[in-house]
Structures are given as structure tokens and as C-alpha cells.
Design a protein around this motif. Sequence first.
Motif, PDB file in Angstrom:
ATOM      1  N   PHE A 275       0.848  -1.239  -0.017  1.00 47.76           N
ATOM      2  CA  PHE A 275      -0.007   0.068   0.247  1.00 47.76           C
ATOM      3  C   PHE A 275       0.747   1.268  -0.026  1.00 47.76           C
ATOM      4  N   ARG A 276       0.383   2.157  -0.834  1.00 50.52           N
ATOM      5  CA  ARG A 276       0.877   3.464  -0.762  1.00 50.52           C
ATOM      6  C   ARG A 276      -0.321   4.603  -0.930  1.00 50.52           C
ATOM      7  N   ALA A 277      -0.259   5.503  -0.123  1.00 54.29           N
ATOM      8  CA  ALA A 277      -1.190   6.467  -0.298  1.00 54.29           C
ATOM      9  C   ALA A 277      -1.181   7.266  -1.429  1.00 54.29           C
ATOM     10  N   THR A 278      -2.215   8.055  -2.141  1.00 53.93           N
ATOM     11  CA  THR A 278      -2.283   8.597  -3.220  1.00 53.93           C
ATOM     12  C   THR A 278      -2.981   9.988  -3.153  1.00 53.93           C
ATOM     13  N   THR A 279      -2.972  10.440  -4.493  1.00 51.66           N
ATOM     14  CA  THR A 279      -4.005  11.609  -4.338  1.00 51.66           C
ATOM     15  C   THR A 279      -4.880  11.702  -5.667  1.00 51.66           C
ATOM     16  N   GLU A 280      -5.919  12.477  -5.799  1.00 47.34           N
ATOM     17  CA  GLU A 280      -6.764  12.289  -6.908  1.00 47.34           C
ATOM     18  C   GLU A 280      -7.443  13.560  -6.887  1.00 47.34           C
ATOM     19  N   PRO A 281      -8.284  14.064  -8.109  1.00 47.19           N
ATOM     20  CA  PRO A 281      -9.257  14.952  -8.244  1.00 47.19           C
ATOM     21  C   PRO A 281     -10.280  14.969  -7.459  1.00 47.19           C
ATOM     22  N   ALA A 282     -10.721  16.074  -6.785  1.00 49.32           N
ATOM     23  CA  ALA A 282     -11.928  15.979  -5.962  1.00 49.32           C
ATOM     24  C   ALA A 282     -13.265  15.644  -6.921  1.00 49.32           C
ATOM     25  N   THR A 283     -14.184  15.113  -6.211  1.00 50.29           N
ATOM     26  CA  THR A 283     -15.717  15.040  -6.907  1.00 50.29           C
ATOM     27  C   THR A 283     -16.305  16.391  -6.405  1.00 50.29           C
ATOM     28  N   THR A 284     -16.961  17.148  -7.510  1.00 47.26           N
ATOM     29  CA  THR A 284     -17.491  18.361  -7.097  1.00 47.26           C
ATOM     30  C   THR A 284     -18.832  18.423  -7.453  1.00 47.26           C
ATOM     31  N   ALA A 285     -19.493  19.424  -6.962  1.00 48.69           N
ATOM     32  CA  ALA A 285     -21.149  19.912  -7.356  1.00 48.69           C
ATOM     33  C   ALA A 285     -21.134  21.253  -7.053  1.00 48.69           C
ATOM     34  N   GLU A 286     -22.167  21.910  -7.793  1.00 46.51           N
ATOM     35  CA  GLU A 286     -22.377  23.472  -7.768  1.00 46.51           C
ATOM     36  C   GLU A 286     -23.624  23.607  -6.723  1.00 46.51           C
ATOM     37  N   PHE A 287     -23.419  24.705  -5.907  1.00 50.38           N
ATOM     38  CA  PHE A 287     -24.507  24.821  -4.938  1.00 50.38           C
ATOM     39  C   PHE A 287     -24.585  26.637  -4.847  1.00 50.38           C
ATOM     40  N   ARG A 288     -25.496  26.979  -5.345  1.00 49.47           N
ATOM     41  CA  ARG A 288     -25.644  28.417  -4.955  1.00 49.47           C
ATOM     42  C   ARG A 288     -24.532  29.401  -5.254  1.00 49.47           C
ATOM     43  N   GLY A 289     -23.915  29.047  -6.518  1.00 50.07           N
ATOM     44  CA  GLY A 289     -22.771  29.898  -6.726  1.00 50.07           C
ATOM     45  C   GLY A 289     -21.399  29.441  -6.273  1.00 50.07           C
ATOM     46  N   HIS A 290     -21.570  28.440  -5.527  1.00 52.98           N
ATOM     47  CA  HIS A 290     -20.177  27.827  -4.790  1.00 52.98           C
ATOM     48  C   HIS A 290     -19.968  26.499  -5.520  1.00 52.98           C
ATOM     49  N   THR A 291     -18.844  26.231  -5.336  1.00 49.05           N
ATOM     50  CA  THR A 291     -18.293  24.561  -5.756  1.00 49.05           C
ATOM     51  C   THR A 291     -17.993  23.859  -4.378  1.00 49.05           C
ATOM     52  N   ILE A 292     -18.578  22.853  -4.263  1.00 54.80           N
ATOM     53  CA  ILE A 292     -18.414  21.977  -3.058  1.00 54.80           C
ATOM     54  C   ILE A 292     -17.514  20.918  -3.579  1.00 54.80           C
ATOM     55  N   ALA A 293     -16.513  20.650  -2.915  1.00 55.84           N
ATOM     56  CA  ALA A 293     -15.295  19.661  -3.127  1.00 55.84           C
ATOM     57  C   ALA A 293     -15.429  18.518  -2.260  1.00 55.84           C
ATOM     58  N   LYS A 294     -15.493  17.325  -2.678  1.00 56.25           N
ATOM     59  CA  LYS A 294     -15.450  15.869  -1.843  1.00 56.25           C
ATOM     60  C   LYS A 294     -14.730  14.977  -2.241  1.00 56.25           C
ATOM     61  N   THR A 295     -14.671  13.688  -1.453  1.00 57.88           N
ATOM     62  CA  THR A 295     -13.976  12.507  -1.949  1.00 57.88           C
ATOM     63  C   THR A 295     -14.765  11.884  -3.146  1.00 57.88           C
ATOM     64  N   GLY A 296     -14.188  11.143  -3.761  1.00 58.48           N
ATOM     65  CA  GLY A 296     -15.237  10.225  -4.644  1.00 58.48           C
ATOM     66  C   GLY A 296     -16.112   9.127  -3.795  1.00 58.48           C
ATOM     67  N   PRO A 297     -16.581   8.442  -4.552  1.00 54.24           N
ATOM     68  CA  PRO A 297     -17.780   7.691  -3.982  1.00 54.24           C
ATOM     69  C   PRO A 297     -17.080   6.443  -3.358  1.00 54.24           C
ATOM     70  N   TRP A 298     -15.878   6.241  -3.121  1.00 51.57           N
ATOM     71  CA  TRP A 298     -15.143   5.111  -2.040  1.00 51.57           C
ATOM     72  C   TRP A 298     -15.443   5.836  -0.638  1.00 51.57           C
ATOM     73  N   GLY A 299     -15.750   7.056  -0.569  1.00 49.40           N
ATOM     74  CA  GLY A 299     -16.069   7.581   0.765  1.00 49.40           C
ATOM     75  C   GLY A 299     -17.671   8.046   0.544  1.00 49.40           C
ATOM     76  N   GLN A 300     -18.236   8.623   1.613  1.00 49.59           N
ATOM     77  CA  GLN A 300     -19.506   8.922   1.609  1.00 49.59           C
ATOM     78  C   GLN A 300     -19.844  10.546   1.023  1.00 49.59           C
ATOM     79  N   GLY A 301     -18.602  11.132   0.795  1.00 51.95           N
ATOM     80  CA  GLY A 301     -18.725  12.588   0.562  1.00 51.95           C
ATOM     81  C   GLY A 301     -19.777  13.071  -0.542  1.00 51.95           C
ATOM     82  N   PRO A 302     -19.850  12.150  -1.600  1.00 57.56           N
ATOM     83  CA  PRO A 302     -20.649  12.718  -2.745  1.00 57.56           C
ATOM     84  C   PRO A 302     -22.066  12.501  -2.346  1.00 57.56           C
ATOM     85  N   ALA A 303     -22.539  12.046  -1.227  1.00 59.36           N
ATOM     86  CA  ALA A 303     -23.916  11.980  -0.636  1.00 59.36           C
ATOM     87  C   ALA A 303     -24.224  13.559  -0.271  1.00 59.36           C
TER      88      ALA A 303
END
Length: 642
Positions: A275-303
Motif C-alpha cells: 500500500f501507498r497513499a495517493t492523491t486524486e481530483p476531488a468530486t465536485t458539485a455546484e450549489f448557489r454559486g459555490h463549488t463543493i469539493a469532496k472525496t470520490g464515492p469510495w467515501g460517503q462525501g458525494p452524498a
Amino acid sequence: MSTTTNPAFTTPPAETTRPDLQGTFGMVASTHWIATATAQSVLERGGNAFDAAVAGAFVLHVVEPHLNGPGGDVTAVYATAADKDPTVLVGQGPAPAGATPEHFRAEGLDLVPGAGALAAAVPGAVDAWLLLLAEHGTWELADVLAPAIGYARDGHPVAPRVVATIATVQDLFRDHWPSSADRWLPGGSAPVPGTMVRNEPYASVLERLVQAGAGVDGARDAAADARVARIEAARTEWAEGSVAQAIDAFVRTPHRHASGTDHAGVIRASDMAAFRATTEPATTAEFRGHTIAKTGPWGQGPALLQTLRLLDPLDDERLDPSTVLGAHTIAEAQKLALADREAYYGDGDVPMDELLSDAYSDERRALIGDRASHELRPGTVSVPGGALPPLRVTYTPGGEPIAGVGEPTVPGARGDAPSPDAVAVPAEDDTVHEDRGEPIVMETGETRGDTCHIDVVDRWGNIVSATPSGGWLQSSPTIPELGFCLGTRMQMTWLEEGTASTLTPGARPRTTLTPTLVLKDGEPVVAMGSPGGDQQDQWQLLFLLRTIVGGWSPQQAIDAPALHTTSFPGSFWPRTWTPGGLVVEDRLGDDVIAGLEELGHVVTRAGDWSLGRLSCVTRDPDTGVLGAAANPRGAQGYAAGR
């Protein structure tokens, strides 16, 4: 982020428990004052936000061992001053090669236990922090680790909540986990709050990481490359050296698990080495003029992103968590997003574009009705969802379904009461009782653990939000020569075949760790997060609604009464749910609570100050003003800066 209050929202309080900090030099907020002070001290001595976050995180291993540890995991979302694109630090290790559903069933189990080394994924936190330091920090590893080494070797005054956790599991330690008794019961009993507590074995582990890079050098004009090489040598030592060997040897001895039965762990040195840790682009969505950045769906963030997409076009008055209409609407939207989490999220191909699309969000939004739903209702997209897990109804200590809860409404569901012989369970959520943000003992005898959080922003514009967790002192027996234990993240997987998060060797368990980065016009403006297992994003949602839509200040939003739904399968053993369940702080008000009950919500009152332990740092790109706010609940979180 808005600074003008919205007349469609409840008026924010004139006074807050703590000030909204403002300055221009640097800001830190975390779940423990010593970690906050450590990180701020790094900023004061010229380090950047990443140097500070890593130094603070290793201190959290020492001062909040009941909430996280080196044997656990971390996820972070960050942006650099040079590159504003939100990036995810992936410190969630996978299931070991020997962790198969067949092995667990052969051990007589139908769930991954919530405590014990059999539930351990590969530890990801330490390697992830070292990766972040190598790629974006400026300090040498020895300097970054010096505070943690000092607190581990020389001691620190142990916090009352750490002591309370040790006291609740002391019988387990004495009867079944003698190595943990040796570590946490000096003289045979729990320490007194304020006692100087040391962890010399962990100090030695950190010193070995520093020593691993001591022989790496380079020319003066290649100093930065030599610094990175020294950190990479430490990463190799962690993954392939004495730590991995000690873990491999220790877990082979059977020990008591949350199931009330004894088992050996399956993690091996080869799993650590792979195992080695990695980085990746965030999963994002727009809300009221803001971009909210979260993990991918291997985490619960996109919920959280799905919930925001459901709420975005609704009238402002329906987004106020302090009213019956707002709380009901928010809870119903969260149920829909979390049902999709169960059906689709995991370490594989997940159709996030569809799940976040306008058409799908419009279809799902129509399901938000005038009454509280008591069903688990995932949606349908072009990619088939996984099989729904068996639904286990939340039980009272007497073995009866919780008041107001009927039988499960999903075909094939069942309600299995926890074994009366079960031992301490370090789960992050609490679907029956209040969630105070610290480990508590439930009436069933279960002990539920929790999580840490740290946010940092510096004067150059580097910003990071990170949520370390796992490897709690009550997770599994202490490994004597390391001074820490393994985490239990695999309890978030299912042993049934065909679910979106079925236990799979080499795959990451779907983690609940879910830090957040908020951007406006492409510039990071907020880094935030919270402990709280399944509740993390639910509480962060309230913050986003109150600040972005309501115009509240960060500290006002953090202080405000919180709530969360429990009407979905919990991520932690014993994986129960409360159909229609809604947990609220009493400060929400008797009239609002009564109104929610009239709409069919099964309400649990949690006390006045018990839910939602957010912290955040902020940045105004136009003025350069930085800010910070921290959670007052539990009297442990702290923000600092200037």
C-alpha cells in the motif's frame, strides 16, 4: 460566501460561544487545543499549511488516542496557492488479501466485527500524511514530527474524555486485551484527568521514521529533492520495516472481538508493503454559486453533493434547519442521498455523473413529501445498483425495537439484536442515543469511538481540511512494541455478495471520513469538517445552508442547533437503522420538535449541546482576510490564528 443574513431564514444569535477569528497571517482549527497550537506554531516559524497540518495530525495521534491513531486512516481535501484545483489525499487503506467474506463466514460471523484486528484495513494515515508533506510541505520530517515525539516521550496532560473512554473499557482490557491494559491502565486503573501520560513505544516508532532518512543527502542545489528522498525513506520504513513486521506477528494470536468470540487478524506485512497513499481530483458539485469539493464515492462525501443538488432549486425557507419545514425537507433529502450511498457507493465504478445530474436530481426531488419516509428508497440509473444489505432495526437495551419503529419495509430485511456477549465497539455513529462527539458507553454496553479533524490555511493561500480517524485505543489490542492498535474500517463492508460495498480483498472499505473544501469563482474560501461517522456530512450540510443561504457567520453556524437522520443502515457494527429516525438537539425547540413528530419523524432528543462538532478555516481572496471557528461542544476543539 454570503455575509448578509437572509430574511427567509431564522435570525442568527447575536452572541456566539466563541469569536469568529480573523487575521491575515494564518489560521488553524482542530478537535484538540494542543494540535491547534502545534500547527499554529509551525505557521509562526515559517512553515506552510501542509507542514502545519502534518505536525498537528501526528500530535492528534498522541493527545486524542481515543479518536484516532497511527493504525487508522485519513482523508483530506486541499488546494495549493499555485494550483487552486481541489485535490483529495487518499489515506484509506484497502482490505488485506486474506480478508474474504468466505473467511469471515468460516469464523462464524455474518458481520465484520466492530472491534478486534480481524476488522483491520491496511493503515493509511501515516503514509498519507508523509505523502502530503513530501509533495507540498517545506519542512524536514524531523522538524515536523518533533512535537509529536515530544508529547509521546515526555508526556502530556491526558484529557478527561480520554480517561472516560479508558474507564469504560477497562474490564475488556483486563479480561481480554492485556497489552491494552499495560498501555492504558497504569497501576491497574484508569489515569486521572490531567495525569501526564506517555507513549514511549510510539515515540520510538516516529524516531525510526526520521532515522530511516538520516542517511539520505544531496547537493546544496538539490536540497528539496533530498528532503523528499528522506520522507520517501520514512514511507518505506513504515510500510516494510519494523512496524509492518510487528503488526504481522501480533495479529496472528486470537483475541476477543465485538462479536463476543475470539479471532486472529488476517493483515500481513505483505499487505502493508503493497500500500501507498495517493492523491486524486476531488468530486465536485455546484450549489448557489459555490463549488463543493469532496472525496470520490469510495467515501460517503458525494452524498452531501447529491443532497445539495436536491435542495438547490428549492425556496430559501425550505432550507432553514431551525424550522419544521426546513428540518423536514433537509432530512428527507438526506434520506434519498444516503439510500443511493447504500445502493451505489463503493471502491469501483460508480455513475456519479448520473447521480449528480439535473434529470436525476429532479426525479429524486419529487419524492420529498409532506410526511417522513420510513423506507430506504435508492434511485435507478443506467448502471444497476448493488443488492441492498439486510436491514437490522435499532433495538433498545431490552431487546425490543425502538419505540415508534415498525418492521423493516424493504423485502428480505431482518432485525438482529446485538449479541449480549459483544465487547467494546468503536463505531463513530450512535443511532439510538445522542452523539456527543466522544466515545460513550451505551446502555447495551457498546462503546462507540469517533474521529478527529483539522483545518489549516496560510497567508499564501494554501488550504487543507483533513479528517483522521480509526485506530482508536479501544479498536483492538495494543501492539506493545508500537504503542498503538489497528483500526476497524472493514466493519463498513458487507459479507453478503453483490452489494456496492461487499468486502473485497484489495478494495477500500467505503469510509465515512468526509472533509470539505468550498470554492467560489475558482478560489478556495472554506475548509471544514467534523467527526461523527455517518453524521459528518449531515452536520456539514447544516453549516453550508446557514452560511451560504442564510448568511450566518461560521461560528454562528457551528453553534446552531443540529440534527441528523438515522433512517438508513449505519456504517458501523451492528449496522442498524431507525426507519424515520431523526436525532435533534433540544435547543431546536419544543414547538419545532413537536412539529417534526407530527410529520411522522421518530425523534430522539439528544440534549442541548451534543450534535455537530464542526471546525473550519476561511479565506477571502479579495481582501486576504483569513478566519477560523471551532466547535464548543465537549470543550476540546479550538481555533487559533492571527
